[in-house]
Write a protein that holds these residues in place. Structure first.
Motif, short mmCIF file in Angstrom:
data_model
loop_
_atom_site.label_atom_id
_atom_site.label_comp_id
_atom_site.label_asym_id
_atom_site.label_seq_id
_atom_site.Cartn_x
_atom_site.Cartn_y
_atom_site.Cartn_z
N LYS A 71 0.79 -1.41 -5.45
CA LYS A 71 1.52 -1.20 -4.34
C LYS A 71 1.42 -2.30 -3.36
O LYS A 71 2.16 -2.69 -2.58
N LEU A 72 0.32 -3.11 -3.34
CA LEU A 72 0.05 -4.17 -2.40
C LEU A 72 0.84 -5.47 -3.20
O LEU A 72 0.08 -6.01 -3.52
N GLU A 80 8.18 -3.21 4.94
CA GLU A 80 7.50 -2.48 4.04
C GLU A 80 6.19 -3.26 3.52
O GLU A 80 5.75 -3.28 2.68
N ASP A 88 2.40 -4.31 3.36
CA ASP A 88 0.89 -3.65 2.66
C ASP A 88 -0.23 -4.25 3.51
O ASP A 88 -1.01 -3.51 3.59
N TYR A 95 -5.18 3.60 7.33
CA TYR A 95 -5.13 1.93 7.90
C TYR A 95 -6.26 1.57 8.59
O TYR A 95 -6.61 0.22 8.55
N MET A 101 0.40 -0.52 8.93
CA MET A 101 -0.14 -0.80 7.89
C MET A 101 -1.70 -1.42 8.08
O MET A 101 -1.93 -1.43 9.12
N LYS A 146 -6.88 -7.45 -2.26
CA LYS A 146 -5.83 -7.08 -3.13
C LYS A 146 -6.42 -6.67 -4.80
O LYS A 146 -6.20 -5.70 -5.09
N TYR A 176 -8.06 -3.45 -4.05
CA TYR A 176 -7.02 -2.25 -4.09
C TYR A 176 -6.46 -2.21 -5.34
O TYR A 176 -6.15 -1.02 -5.70
N GLN A 191 -6.49 1.46 -7.44
CA GLN A 191 -5.10 2.18 -7.84
C GLN A 191 -5.17 2.34 -9.31
O GLN A 191 -4.78 3.46 -9.76
#
Length: 403
Positions: A170-171, A242, A244, A312, A351, A391, A394, A398
């Motif tokens: 999603k990032l 939107e 991240d 966040y 975010m 990232k 992350y 995920q």
């Protein structure tokens, strides 16, 4: 006494170094005899017996530079080839203690390093938390810095597990916010350099690295030109995209020209006078009619934000530490730590968000570094690496959570 690396023969702008005792009897002057001025230079003193200098010039060869052999204060002088110049290690002999400052000679192309006698305890205090520059880390150009080691691992990931799990990642939108702009110049530094110009250049370099080395990640800028954007609108731009991750890039300033180093902030209650001062400066809202007002976030507003965005806040603190690590260890910039402060620009970004102060442009040495293409590339590389590392972490989380 001299460590040098061979280069192909060329006309060398730096012929020799010589030293002389100062006329006031308070120290020595080390003279760099130059046929042409270097583009810029930087002085860094990480220990009581070590002074390090960076000379930015493509015309300096580390071969066959004459050095003073009869001075009692120099234990060793070593030269190291860098992509955009030369690094110099100056080791001071035992029981000599000097503060250092460099400047151009007014009547020639020469560069002068003034060494002023100082108290040993004071010098130990000033240098106690500093780390020497590792020239070997800087012997590759900024593009190579981006792809060595970790980037190899990233390439393997892109060809393997990443391709299998990319739909779950999603990032994929990073918002880069160059501070100030337009009629708001930000800090005015040494020789009139403007914060807004420096941070825009660094931001574009960061975005360029992301586009090149992080395929699939979209870069959104809050501004791409010398344009003023309200603090609240910067967060709104990030939200509409939107985003991240939100990274706001700035330069610091101080009434003293001696202040130097990087700061990394995330949203929270400021816990130091340093954070409070930076918060007050960066929260200034400069209106089109040149009136200024101070926008304040109350503790109640901050509490509401924390309740709604606790995840966040935690992620912001995590990535703030990654930025600090890269700027300190990779870019070899003195770290002043990770801090919390009530920044309006971070408050409006829904975010994970951080604000970086990349150095003090009120400090002549840091101003030269931050206005040079080389310095900006190194800073941008460190910022990029932190984003990429965040990232990667992350993505792993995920993938783990999706099992």
């Amino acid at each position: 006494m001299l460590l040098s690396s061979p280069l192909q023969a060329q006309e060398n702008a730096l012929q020799k170094l010589s030293s002389a005792e100062r006329s006031d009897g308070k120290g020595y002057v080390l003279r760099y005899h130059l046929s042409q001025q270097v583009d810029s230079f930087e002085v860094y003193q990480p220990d009581v017996d070590l002074i390090q200098m960076t000379l930015y010039s493509n015309e300096v060869d580390t071969n066959n530079i004459g050095i003073p052999s009869d001075s009692p204060i120099f234990d060793e002088i070593s030269f190291y080839e860098l992509p955009n110049g030369v690094g110099v290690d100056i080791y001071i002999a035992k029981d000599y203690y000097y503060d250092s400052k460099a400047y151009h000679d007014a009547s020639s192309n020469d560069l002068l390093l003034a060494l002023t006698e100082t108290d040993r305890e004071e010098l130990e205090y000033i240098t106690q938390d500093l780390k020497p520059l590792m020239w070997s880390r800087l012997t590759m150009d900024s593009e190579e810095m981006l792809v060595e080691n970790e980037s190899i691992d990233t390439a393997k990931t892109l060809n393997g597990d990443y391709q299998k799990t990319k739909d779950k990642i999603k990032l994929d939108v990073v918002v880069i916010d160059p501070g100030h702009g337009g009629h708001d110049p930000g800090s005015i530094g040494y020789k009139g350099v403007k914060e807004k110009d420096i941070v825009l250049d660094i931001s574009k370099k960061v975005g360029g690295y992301i586009k090149k080395y992080m395929p699939g990640v979209k870069v959104v800028y809050t501004r791409e030109s010398d344009k003023f954007i309200e603090l609240e609108e910067r967060g709104s731009i990030a939200n509409r995209a939107e985003g991240d991750l939100f990274v706001s890039i700035h330069c610091n300033s101080h009434s003293s020209r001696q202040a130097y180093g990087t700061d990394v902030f995330f949203l929270g209650l400021e816990r130091s006078q340093t954070a409070l001062k930076v918060m007050k400066r960066e929260n200034k809202v400069v209106r089109a009619n040149n009136d200024t007002e101070q926008k304040k976030l109350t503790q109640e507003e901050l509490l509401i934000y924390e309740l709604a965005n606790s995840g966040y806040i935690a992620s912001s603190e995590q990535i703030a530490g990654m930025f600090e690590n890269q700027l300190d260890n990779r870019a070899q910039r003195h770290s002043r730590g990770v801090k919390q402060a009530r920044f309006v620009v971070l408050y409006h970004a829904s975010m994970p968000a951080v604000l970086l102060e990349t150095g003090f442009i009120s400090n002549p040495s840091e101003a030269r570094y931050l206005t040079s293409n080389y310095g900006q590339s190194i800073i941008a590389s460190a910022i990029f690496r932190a984003i990429r590392n965040y990232k990667e972490d992350y993505d792993k989380s995920q993938h783990f959570n999706s099992k």
